[in-house]
Design a protein around this motif. Structure first.
Motif, PDB file in Angstrom:
ATOM      1  N   UNK A 142    -109.283  -9.229  21.668  1.00 53.33           N
ATOM      2  CA  UNK A 142    -108.371  -9.551  21.003  1.00 53.33           C
ATOM      3  C   UNK A 142    -107.268  -8.338  21.036  1.00 53.33           C
ATOM      4  N   UNK A 143    -107.628  -7.256  21.451  1.00 56.88           N
ATOM      5  CA  UNK A 143    -106.240  -6.531  21.802  1.00 56.88           C
ATOM      6  C   UNK A 143    -105.334  -6.840  23.079  1.00 56.88           C
ATOM      7  N   UNK A 144    -106.174  -7.382  23.924  1.00 54.14           N
ATOM      8  CA  UNK A 144    -105.407  -7.761  25.014  1.00 54.14           C
ATOM      9  C   UNK A 144    -104.485  -8.994  24.685  1.00 54.14           C
ATOM     10  N   UNK A 145    -105.016  -9.930  23.715  1.00 50.37           N
ATOM     11  CA  UNK A 145    -104.206 -11.341  23.127  1.00 50.37           C
ATOM     12  C   UNK A 145    -103.034 -10.501  22.320  1.00 50.37           C
ATOM     13  N   UNK A 146    -103.421  -9.539  21.613  1.00 50.66           N
ATOM     14  CA  UNK A 146    -102.488  -9.143  20.659  1.00 50.66           C
ATOM     15  C   UNK A 146    -101.114  -8.541  21.441  1.00 50.66           C
ATOM     16  N   UNK A 147    -101.649  -7.514  22.421  1.00 47.54           N
ATOM     17  CA  UNK A 147    -100.519  -7.227  23.238  1.00 47.54           C
ATOM     18  C   UNK A 147     -99.703  -8.276  23.920  1.00 47.54           C
ATOM     19  N   UNK A 148    -100.453  -9.112  24.351  1.00 53.26           N
ATOM     20  CA  UNK A 148     -99.598 -10.455  25.015  1.00 53.26           C
ATOM     21  C   UNK A 148     -98.436 -10.839  24.063  1.00 53.26           C
ATOM     22  N   UNK A 150     -97.509  -9.421  21.249  1.00 51.62           N
ATOM     23  CA  UNK A 150     -96.655  -8.602  20.909  1.00 51.62           C
ATOM     24  C   UNK A 150     -95.460  -8.294  22.047  1.00 51.62           C
ATOM     25  N   UNK A 151     -95.793  -8.492  23.267  1.00 53.98           N
ATOM     26  CA  UNK A 151     -94.916  -8.511  24.447  1.00 53.98           C
ATOM     27  C   UNK A 151     -93.901  -9.667  24.353  1.00 53.98           C
ATOM     28  N   UNK A 152     -94.518 -10.731  24.039  1.00 51.22           N
ATOM     29  CA  UNK A 152     -93.745 -12.129  24.027  1.00 51.22           C
ATOM     30  C   UNK A 152     -92.883 -12.108  22.709  1.00 51.22           C
ATOM     31  N   UNK A 153     -93.114 -11.278  21.450  1.00 53.65           N
ATOM     32  CA  UNK A 153     -92.362 -11.230  20.383  1.00 53.65           C
ATOM     33  C   UNK A 153     -91.145 -10.348  20.812  1.00 53.65           C
ATOM     34  N   UNK A 154     -91.736  -9.266  21.582  1.00 51.27           N
ATOM     35  CA  UNK A 154     -90.666  -8.121  21.855  1.00 51.27           C
ATOM     36  C   UNK A 154     -89.559  -8.815  22.683  1.00 51.27           C
ATOM     37  N   UNK A 155     -89.995  -9.675  23.622  1.00 52.73           N
ATOM     38  CA  UNK A 155     -89.134 -10.188  24.425  1.00 52.73           C
ATOM     39  C   UNK A 155     -88.160 -11.235  23.832  1.00 52.73           C
TER      40      UNK A 155
END
Length: 354
Positions: A142-148, A150-155
């Motif tokens: 879940x953390x890996x998915x969340x990081x993905x 978050x990175x997408x939202x940051x982009x």
């Protein structure tokens, strides 16, 4: 011989059918039946080796019914054995060997019960550890998915920020350049000197627009430099001096109280307000007031044009998006005496970054 085999078969059948968690009624009934059978055999044979069959009961009691049931079964075994021991050996107090045999059996019951409890505790701990390991694996996924995400939202947010920067910068400068070029077209035959000045101003503003675009793109590749609001606003007002617009600027307070993001939101708000004055308002005068207090920062842009627009355009939406990031708000009203008043307020929620 048949008795221990029968007890073993019974325990194996229950374990195969239900594992370590058979129905409580079935488990209690099976243990009670085994106690009764063992006691009956022991009474028929006297104080014989049959009593050792009791040592087979603490394990299923502990695993099937829990630690408390194991203690109860151990206590019942000792009670049955003691009553029968006292009845069959009335002189046991005077016989050291008999007392030694009784103590050995009692110690064996305690040891077997204790071992059963330790084994059950170890199994429970292992199952808990396996469960935690599975949970940890799921949490990691879940953390890996969340990081993905978050990175997408940051982009996406960075793309939106860049789009706002380019729109605000280019929209402002291209409006002024358009006015200068229109002026040059009108004066091309009448006043060559004015045409040359207008074209020169347009070239200078085009260079400034290009520099702003480069700065916006460069911000994606390196840390942002400190932003100073007052000199930036005064430079913008000076650039607009070439327009047929009576423009004034007043700044009060200390911008050191505010962060770069807050100051940049104020600057973009003024920039968009003046762009709308030039593009839509048909105004001859405009006044910008910036107040930077210890409580909040505010910007007011007044003009004497035709009044507020019917609906927000792309630029005003971008300003509102910037303000939402710093808890600010924008209000468009009719200015005193007509025209448009754009009011922006940002609370001082954080200190300026150095």
């Amino acid at each position: 011989m048949l008795t221990p085999v029968g007890l073993l078969v019974l325990q194996l059948l229950i374990g195969r059918q239900y594992g370590d968690r058979p129905p409580a009624v079935l488990a209690a009934g099976a243990i009670a039946a085994q106690l009764g059978v063992i006691e009956l055999v022991a009474r028929l044979e006297g104080q014989s080796i049959a009593s050792l069959l009791f040592l087979a009961l603490p394990f299923p009691a502990v695993f099937w019914l829990g630690a408390r049931a194991g203690f109860v079964v151990g206590a019942v075994i000792l009670t049955l054995f003691t009553v029968r021991f006292a009845a069959t050996k009335p002189q046991w107090r005077a016989d050291a060997d008999t007392q030694h045999g009784y103590l050995l059996f009692a110690i064996a019951v305690v040891l077997v019960t204790g071992i059963a409890l330790l084994v059950r505790q170890e199994r429970t701990s292992r199952e808990r550890a396996e469960h935690l390991l599975r949970d940890l694996g799921a949490s990691h996924r879940q953390l890996v998915e969340s990081q993905g995400r978050v990175a997408e939202l940051a982009t996406i947010e960075e793309r939106n920020r860049l789009a706002r920067d380019i729109h605000d910068s280019l929209g402002h400068y291209l409006t002024v350049i358009s006015v200068q070029l229109e002026k040059a077209q009108l004066l091309v035959a009448e006043d060559p000197v004015a045409v040359t000045a207008a074209v020169g101003n347009a070239k200078r503003l085009a260079d400034q627009a290009l520099a702003d675009v480069r700065e916006s793109v460069g911000a994606l590749r390196k840390d942002e430099a400190p932003f100073l609001l007052e000199p930036t606003l005064r430079g913008m007002v000076a650039d607009l001096g070439v327009l047929p617009l009576d423009l004034s600027l007043r700044i009060t307070g200390n911008e050191q109280h505010y962060s770069r993001q807050q100051l940049l939101a104020l600057y973009r708000a003024v920039q968009e307000g003046l762009t709308n004055v030039q593009r839509h308002a048909r105004a001859s005068r405009a006044h910008v007031l910036v107040e930077l207090t210890e409580v909040a920062a505010s910007v007011t842009v007044d003009d004497d044009g035709i009044g507020p627009p019917d609906g927000p355009g792309v630029g005003l939406r971008g300003v509102r998006e910037r303000l939402e990031l710093v808890s600010g708000r924008l209000v468009l009203t009719t200015a005193p005496g007509g025209g448009t008043r754009m009011s922006v307020t940002i609370p001082r929620t954080q200190a300026r970054e150095t």
